[in-house]
Design an enzyme around this catalytic site. Structure first.
Site, mmCIF file in Angstrom:
data_model
loop_
_atom_site.group_PDB
_atom_site.id
_atom_site.type_symbol
_atom_site.label_atom_id
_atom_site.label_comp_id
_atom_site.label_asym_id
_atom_site.label_seq_id
_atom_site.Cartn_x
_atom_site.Cartn_y
_atom_site.Cartn_z
ATOM 1 N N HIS A 1 0.829 -1.199 0.000
ATOM 2 C CA HIS A 1 0.000 0.000 0.000
ATOM 3 C C HIS A 1 0.864 1.250 0.000
ATOM 4 C CE1 HIS A 1 0.792 -1.084 4.214
ATOM 5 N NE2 HIS A 1 0.849 0.220 4.433
ATOM 6 N N CYS B 1 12.711 -4.647 30.716
ATOM 7 C CA CYS B 1 12.641 -6.091 30.887
ATOM 8 C C CYS B 1 13.587 -6.475 32.022
ATOM 9 C CB CYS B 1 12.999 -6.824 29.595
ATOM 10 S SG CYS B 1 14.719 -6.632 29.071
#
Length: 667
Positions: free
Chosen positions: A64, A172
């Protein structure tokens, strides 16, 4: 005018690759008068593809672009006669939609893309397109699900749904891979959605906090974290989405969309309680389960402890290396006699000589031992910090020091950390007179919480935990032969199971916290466990890097690109480098990872490889004992996993080809 008509449907799309297929679809669009310059439009589509592949799971391609060569919003549908690699991780595309929007076409592009993507996630919609026998059927199926809004969006509505400014915080447990992968995924997703975003990565390399102005102008906040977000109160009053860090890695577009919705609705606003602790909002804002909170608190302590382990372990390892050169085979034992304040020549401060190799070895040993002495207090203190924020630090650190002094080791540190955190949070929440409120955080909370934590541990908890720690250490030290092989198999399999997830982290925490019990011994079982865990954690990314090299046709273009990056990630002991492969093909990759990592762990532990450093991969090879067997164990595991993954993928590829051939014959 409709987005698609019968002239914009190619039921038998024949093309060798996605670029050729896109050209066929673009030329089809030009034949209907909706594209004025095919080459210009293709340049715009290619520019978009270079940023990120447009393949979707389920055999879908959606190239696209906005382009000045497009006269009106349009869709072109193609159904390849054979699958075409469009960059999706799960295989080739069998349904392709080319989305074309005018460069100045307002929000047409942003309307078509999400509507079509949502429809394509519906199995019935995809099945209908696959079964359609005429262009007219395709047009009817598509128009029933995808169309532009009849009325153009007002300026007010546009401002609420596009062009937002978001901020995010990622973290994390180890502050290495997931922290930065999540940040990158959010940045890409926000840009694709037409928003801007600023991300604060609270990782092991430190973080640059978001500026006050960035936060003030933010329309919404995304927290993608496995550790408690530092200074969360900065974001009070902002719509907030709060999830684990893996959610951002695997589905960043969904988080960006949810953040935009929260900004528009003004929902999920972060509030700050009276005790200065951030409180979770109501509604959709996700609440962490008790197990998740416990893991976050534990990993907060471990993440702050790891730098002490790394510094202390490497300094001691270097000390032993120099001592063996200076003093011979017994050097590693002799050097442990040196200390600050020791008698005679063993006092480093008084006897240090710049020209003496022994003095340098002693200096490194003393510094490393000092760093090691903080392991349990830091573990305890920052578990308490994760639970109660700053009020938990004093009782946690003091309790941890007492646990270490009593010989309770890391188990004692865990106990004092959780105890101190809950006690400090309880005392901080007391409703007190206004005159006392000012001295609560600096006097009352640390005094009472330290008294309760230390008192309970010394009189009640300390002795049974010390007994348990002594027996655990004795059991580990007695391991050898078959028992060591089994332990290596189990730890290796855990490291390879979820690649940085909870099971992996349990094995890693077991190894790193065990280093506290190794002390200054040169052949302790805990050092062997650390070596086995590190070797096993390197297997998956290195094996996937090798697999994409020897059999590239079994992998998509993005996977082959990830494979090139996985060489460095695996060599550096970053298991998360294999996550993209496991996400795309979990059964085959995880099966191979568990077997290969288990083999490596067993060989390394049985061979007696030792390691004091908790991280580093091949970069700490000189600090290992019996490093040649470390390399052998690693190579075996990588070859085993590579063979399993390649074999399983080859079988799967043949099966898919046979099924596709049977379907074409039946048709």
């Amino acid at each position: 005018m409709a987005l698609i008509n019968e002239a914009q449907v190619v039921l038998d799309l024949a093309a060798p690759d996605r670029h050729a297929a896109t050209r066929v679809l673009a030329e089809t669009l030009a034949s209907t008068g909706r594209a004025t310059d095919v080459e210009a439009f293709l340049d715009d589509v290619r520019a978009r593809e270079e940023k990120m592949a447009t393949g979707l799971p389920g055999g879908i391609g959606i190239p696209h672009a906005r382009s000045a060569a497009i006269t009106e919003p349009s869709l072109v549908f193609g159904r390849p006669t054979e699958g075409i690699d469009w960059g999706a991780k799960d295989g080739p595309a069998t349904l392709v939609f080319l989305i074309a929007a005018p460069e100045s076409g307002g929000d047409a592009h942003m309307q078509m893309l999400p509507k079509l993507a949502k429809a394509l996630m519906d199995k019935e919609f995809r099945a209908s397109l696959e079964a359609a026998s005429t262009p007219a059927e395709v047009v009817e199926i598509v128009n029933s699900r995808v169309s532009l809004d009849e009325e153009p969006a007002s300026e007010e509505t546009k401002g609420a749904t596009a062009g937002l400014h978001l901020v995010a915080v990622t973290s994390c447990p180890t502050g290495i891979a997931h922290t930065y992968m999540a940040a990158e995924a959010l940045e890409v997703a926000a840009k694709e959605a037409g928003h801007t975003i600023a991300v604060e990565t609270q990782g092991s390399a430190g973080s640059t906090p978001l500026s006050r102005s960035e936060i003030e102008r933010a329309d919404a906040v995304i927290f993608a974290h496995d550790l408690e977000v530092r200074d969360k109160g900065r974001f009070a009053g902002k719509p907030t989405i709060d999830v684990g860090v893996k959610k951002a890695v695997s589905d960043a577009p969904d988080l960006v969309e949810r953040a935009a919705t929260a900004a528009r609705d003004g929902s999920h606003v972060l509030s700050v309680g009276s005790s200065e602790q951030p409180s979770r909002s109501e509604g959709e804002h996700e609440r962490a389960s008790t197990a998740t909170k416990i893991r976050q608190w534990l990993m907060t302590g471990v993440s702050y402890m790891i730098p002490f382990v790394a510094a202390g372990g490497i300094l001691i390892a270097l000390s032993f290396m120099l001592a063996q050169v200076a003093l011979g085979e017994q050097g590693a034992i002799e050097i442990t006699k040196y200390a600050l304040g020791a008698e005679g020549e063993y006092d480093v401060a008084n006897s240090f000589s710049l020209l003496s190799l022994t003095s340098w070895a002693a200096l490194l040993y003393v510094m490393g031992s000092a760093a090691f002495s903080f392991l349990v207090p830091i573990l305890s203190g920052y578990i308490a910090f994760g639970i109660a924020d700053r009020p938990g630090l004093v009782p946690g650190i003091v309790g941890g020091w007492i646990a270490a002094t009593m010989g309770a080791g890391f188990l004692g540190g865990l106990a004092t950390g959780f105890l101190a955190g809950f006690v400090a949070r309880w005392v901080s929440g007391w409703k007190v007179h206004a005159g006392v409120r000012g001295v609560m955080p600096v006097v009352v909370v640390p005094l009472l919480s330290t008294f309760i934590t230390a008192g309970l541990f010394i009189t009640v908890l300390g002795r049974p935990i010390t007994w348990l720690m002594d027996n655990l250490t004795e059991a580990l030290q007695g391991m050898g032969g078959t028992s060591a092989l089994v332990l290596g198999l189990v730890l290796g399999a855990m490291m390879g199971f979820d690649l940085g997830g909870p099971v992996n982290k349990v094995a890693y925490v077991f190894a790193t916290t065990g280093l506290t019990a190794a002390g200054t011994a040169t052949d302790a079982i805990q050092l062997k466990v650390m070596a086995a865990v590190m070797a096993a954690g390197m297997v998956a990314p290195l094996a996937m890097a090798l697999a994409t090299t020897v059999r590239p046709r079994l992998f998509s273009e993005p996977e082959r690109e990830n494979g090139r990056a996985a060489w460095l990630l695996g060599a550096s002991f970053i298991s998360e480098g294999a996550i993209p492969f496991a996400a795309a093909d979990p059964i085959r990759v995880i099966a191979g990872s568990v077997v290969g990592s288990a083999a490596t762990g067993a060989i390394a532990l049985a061979a007696g490889v030792t390691l004091r450093a908790p991280h580093g991969g091949i970069w700490v090879l000189p600090l290992m004992g019996n490093f040649l067997m470390f390399v052998v164990a690693l190579v075996v595991g990588v070859l085993v996993m590579t063979a399993i993954v390649v074999a399983l993928k080859t079988i799967g590829s043949r099966t898919s080809s046979s099924d596709a051939g049977a379907q074409r014959v039946a048709a």
